[in-house]
Design a protein around this motif. Structure first.
Motif, short mmCIF file in Angstrom:
data_model
loop_
_atom_site.label_atom_id
_atom_site.label_comp_id
_atom_site.label_asym_id
_atom_site.label_seq_id
_atom_site.Cartn_x
_atom_site.Cartn_y
_atom_site.Cartn_z
N ARG A 390 68.81 -20.90 -5.86
CA ARG A 390 69.07 -21.89 -4.80
C ARG A 390 68.33 -23.19 -5.14
O ARG A 390 68.85 -24.28 -4.92
CB ARG A 390 68.63 -21.32 -3.45
N THR A 391 67.12 -23.05 -5.68
CA THR A 391 66.37 -24.25 -6.11
C THR A 391 67.10 -24.95 -7.25
O THR A 391 67.24 -26.18 -7.27
CB THR A 391 64.94 -23.86 -6.52
N HIS A 392 67.59 -24.18 -8.22
CA HIS A 392 68.35 -24.72 -9.37
C HIS A 392 69.53 -25.55 -8.84
O HIS A 392 69.71 -26.72 -9.20
CB HIS A 392 68.80 -23.52 -10.20
N MET A 393 70.30 -24.96 -7.94
CA MET A 393 71.47 -25.66 -7.38
C MET A 393 71.01 -26.89 -6.59
O MET A 393 71.60 -27.98 -6.74
CB MET A 393 72.24 -24.70 -6.48
N SER A 394 69.99 -26.72 -5.78
CA SER A 394 69.51 -27.83 -4.94
C SER A 394 69.13 -29.02 -5.81
O SER A 394 69.51 -30.16 -5.55
CB SER A 394 68.26 -27.43 -4.14
N MET A 395 68.34 -28.74 -6.84
CA MET A 395 67.80 -29.85 -7.63
C MET A 395 68.88 -30.48 -8.50
O MET A 395 68.89 -31.69 -8.70
CB MET A 395 66.60 -29.39 -8.47
N TRP A 396 69.81 -29.67 -9.03
CA TRP A 396 70.90 -30.27 -9.83
C TRP A 396 71.75 -31.18 -8.92
O TRP A 396 72.19 -32.24 -9.34
CB TRP A 396 71.73 -29.18 -10.49
N CYS A 397 71.93 -30.77 -7.66
CA CYS A 397 72.70 -31.63 -6.74
C CYS A 397 71.91 -32.87 -6.37
O CYS A 397 72.47 -33.97 -6.28
CB CYS A 397 73.10 -30.85 -5.49
N MET A 398 70.59 -32.74 -6.21
CA MET A 398 69.77 -33.93 -5.92
C MET A 398 69.83 -34.91 -7.10
O MET A 398 69.70 -36.11 -6.93
CB MET A 398 68.30 -33.51 -5.67
N LEU A 399 70.01 -34.36 -8.31
CA LEU A 399 70.06 -35.21 -9.51
C LEU A 399 71.44 -35.82 -9.75
O LEU A 399 71.63 -36.54 -10.73
CB LEU A 399 69.68 -34.39 -10.75
N ILE A 419 75.75 -19.59 -3.13
CA ILE A 419 74.97 -20.71 -3.68
C ILE A 419 75.90 -21.70 -4.37
O ILE A 419 75.85 -22.91 -4.12
CB ILE A 419 73.89 -20.19 -4.66
N LEU A 420 76.77 -21.18 -5.23
CA LEU A 420 77.63 -22.07 -6.03
C LEU A 420 78.68 -22.78 -5.18
O LEU A 420 79.13 -23.88 -5.54
CB LEU A 420 78.32 -21.28 -7.14
N THR A 421 79.11 -22.15 -4.09
CA THR A 421 80.22 -22.75 -3.33
C THR A 421 79.75 -23.38 -2.02
O THR A 421 80.59 -23.69 -1.17
CB THR A 421 81.32 -21.71 -3.04
N ASN A 422 78.46 -23.58 -1.85
CA ASN A 422 77.96 -24.22 -0.62
C ASN A 422 78.43 -25.67 -0.58
O ASN A 422 77.93 -26.53 -1.31
CB ASN A 422 76.43 -24.14 -0.58
N LYS A 423 79.42 -25.91 0.26
CA LYS A 423 80.05 -27.24 0.26
C LYS A 423 79.10 -28.33 0.72
O LYS A 423 79.27 -29.50 0.34
CB LYS A 423 81.31 -27.22 1.13
N GLU A 424 78.10 -27.96 1.50
CA GLU A 424 77.19 -29.02 1.99
C GLU A 424 76.26 -29.50 0.88
O GLU A 424 75.97 -30.69 0.78
CB GLU A 424 76.39 -28.50 3.17
N ILE A 425 75.78 -28.59 0.04
CA ILE A 425 74.92 -29.04 -1.07
C ILE A 425 75.79 -29.75 -2.12
O ILE A 425 75.38 -30.75 -2.72
CB ILE A 425 74.06 -27.87 -1.66
#
Ligand code: GLA
Length: 517
Positions: A390-399, A419-425
């Motif tokens: 979840r952190t990996h996904m969060s930070m890649w989206c922040m980047l 995690i991969l399909t969370n449309k909000e992140i």
């Protein structure tokens, strides 16, 4: 083009270095790679020449070339340096060597062997002793003719191709399948892209990485190997699912997995991929260090960008050169839509963090059409916990990173699918403002990141520590002046109470992401 020309005639040995006079040669045995191709990158050659007290030479493989400098002869001993123009990520390195004549053998080795002298970095090599033999006939060493290329003209930036206005999203075969990927796998992944909801979450490209390549035919056209019997049919199949398809090659003679790459076939290969129906190219430097000098990296990439445009097919162009030579400064000017910023990710928490820590400072290079690429996702490959993924996904989206899943979509867990399909992140990643997030503060094991959005801001609270952290962020510290902004937690999918600040219990290795509007 580089030449390794060592022509010599028999010279009367001079005093002092008489014993060492002549030309010395070492060539390691050829190795065979996949499909029986010679693993030319692994074949080391040394050619040294001693004339009187003058000692010159070169050490080369087709993926690297190092000149002897500062050669000194002292009786039967020599010292010299090897200058590797591609060392230290293309900035150049100089390494001290020593050697000694024993009977008819000239043995050379690094003067200060590195601690782990195993495999050299890309463009380098490990440092064991090597024994050179004297060659007494007139001999000429040069690069094979197919290694030559026309010099590049003066460099002119090219205009954007209009693609990738938000970071590309899709799947890539390498992280999970590596050299085992087949046509069948790619079709099954395309099916799974649809059935798992990945496509509908925005993942569009199904990208085949290295190891699809076969030999060139008699006209120089690239072919596939037995794992990919019919690329056009495969592309048609992927397109029939409402998806797009990507392929892989590189500017050098061989790919990183030692399959044929595109060197001197740029337009021909671009035409082939366009005719097969490809929509995305990852172009990986690998062996190109053996045929190009560092100042040729930019034009070598641009040559392919132009070749792709000549096909008239919209093809996303992904540069993979590990972030060398400040690629952010020029990646867009050579026609790149994205460029890798680091070496390869692996499916480990520390690898993911190492790459994350190499991103701050690069935000100025990212924007619609041109993105920093911190490498593909490892979510679902098993080496991290769900919290870490979840952190990996969060930070890649922040980047605002390209989101290329790298797992086997056929068998992913519900948690990883979520995690991969969370449309909000994903919406944070794909925000049309196209701004790469920045780290605002670091306190011990915790850190705060922010990313400007078309409307409002995304804020990530990340905890690298072993214990849950109670984190607080004051909106004013992030430049948010609006009173009582609307706070929404994108992982909990809920609105949170407003106020001048925000506090959260962030689990060990976890990340809380909120939008502030
Ligand atoms: C390099 C790239 C990887 C992958 C492999 C394939 O290591 O960085 O992403 O494409 O080559 O050989």
């Amino acid at each position: 083009m580089r030449k390794f020309l060592v022509c010599f005639s028999l010279i009367a040995p001079l005093l002092g270095a008489a014993e060492l006079a002549g030309t010395w040669h070492f060539e390691s045995p050829a190795q065979t790679g996949p499909n029986g191709q010679p693993r030319r990158g692994f074949q080391a050659n040394y050619v040294f020449k001693v004339e009187g007290n003058k000692f010159t030479g070169v050490s080369f493989t087709p993926t690297n070339h190092q000149d002897v400098i500062d050669g000194v002869i002292d009786g039967n001993n020599i010292t010299f340096k090897l200058r590797n123009e591609w060392g230290n990520s293309g900035k150049g390195t100089v390494v001290d060597y020593k050697g000694a004549l024993n009977g008819e053998d000239l043995t050379v080795e690094p003067a200060n062997p590195p601690q782990n002298a195993g495999r050299g970095g890309r463009g380098g090599r490990g440092g064991g002793p090597v024994t050179l033999k004297r060659i007494s006939a007139e001999t000429e060493y040069k690069m094979p003719p197919e290694m030559a290329h026309k010099p590049f003209g003066s460099f002119q930036p090219i205009k954007p191709n209009g693609l990738a206005l938000t970071p590309p999203m899709g799947w890539n075969s390498w992280n999970k399948f590596a050299g085992r990927v087949t046509d069948k796998d790619v079709r099954a992944i395309a099916d799974a892209m649809v059935s798992t909801g990945m496509r509908d979450a925005g993942y569009v490209y199904v990208n085949i990485d290295d190891t699809w390549e076969g030999p060139r035919d008699k006209d120089g056209n690239i072919t596939t190997n037995e794992k990919f019997p019919d690329m056009k049919a495969l592309a048609d199949y992927v397109h029939s699912k409402g998806l797009k398809i990507g392929i892989y090659s590189g500017p050098g003679p061989l790919t990183c997995a030692q399959y044929p790459a595109t060197y001197n076939h740029e337009q021909q290969d671009a035409n082939t991929w366009a005719a097969w129906g490809f929509d995305y190219l990852k172009y990986d430097w690998c062996s190109a260090s053996g045929v190009y000098h560092p100042d040729e990296m930019k034009p070598a990439y641009q040559k392919m960008a132009v070749a792709l445009r000549n096909t008239k097919r919209p093809i996303i162009f992904s540069l993979c050169q590990y972030g060398w030579l400040d690629v952010g400064e020029w990646g867009a000017s050579v026609g790149g839509n994205l460029w890798r910023t680091t070496g390869d990710i692996s499916d480990r928490w520390d690898s993911m963090l190492r790459i994350l820590d190499l991103q701050p400072g690069r935000e100025k290079y990212a924007g619609p059409g041109h993105w920093n690429d911190p490498d593909m996702l490892e979510i679902g490959n098993g080496g991290m916990t769900d919290t870490e993924y979840r952190t990996h996904m969060s930070m890649w989206c922040m980047l605002a990173a390209p989101l290329l899943a790298g797992n086997d979509l056929r068998s992913m867990s519900e948690a990883n699918k979520e995690i991969l399909t969370n449309k909000e992140i994903i919406a944070i990643d794909q925000d049309k403002k196209g701004v790469q997030g920045v780290r605002v503060s670091q306190t011990g094991d915790t850190e705060v990141w922010k990313k400007a959005l078309a409307e409002g801001m995304a804020v990530a609270l990340m905890n690298r520590g072993a214990d849950t952290a109670n984190m607080t962020v004051k909106w004013a510290d992030l430049g948010i002046t609006k009173k009582n902004p609307k706070i929404h937690d994108v992982w909990a999918h809920k609105d949170l109470p407003s106020g001048a600040e925000f506090s959260a219990q962030v689990p060990s290795h976890g990340t809380v992401v909120v939008t502030v509007k």
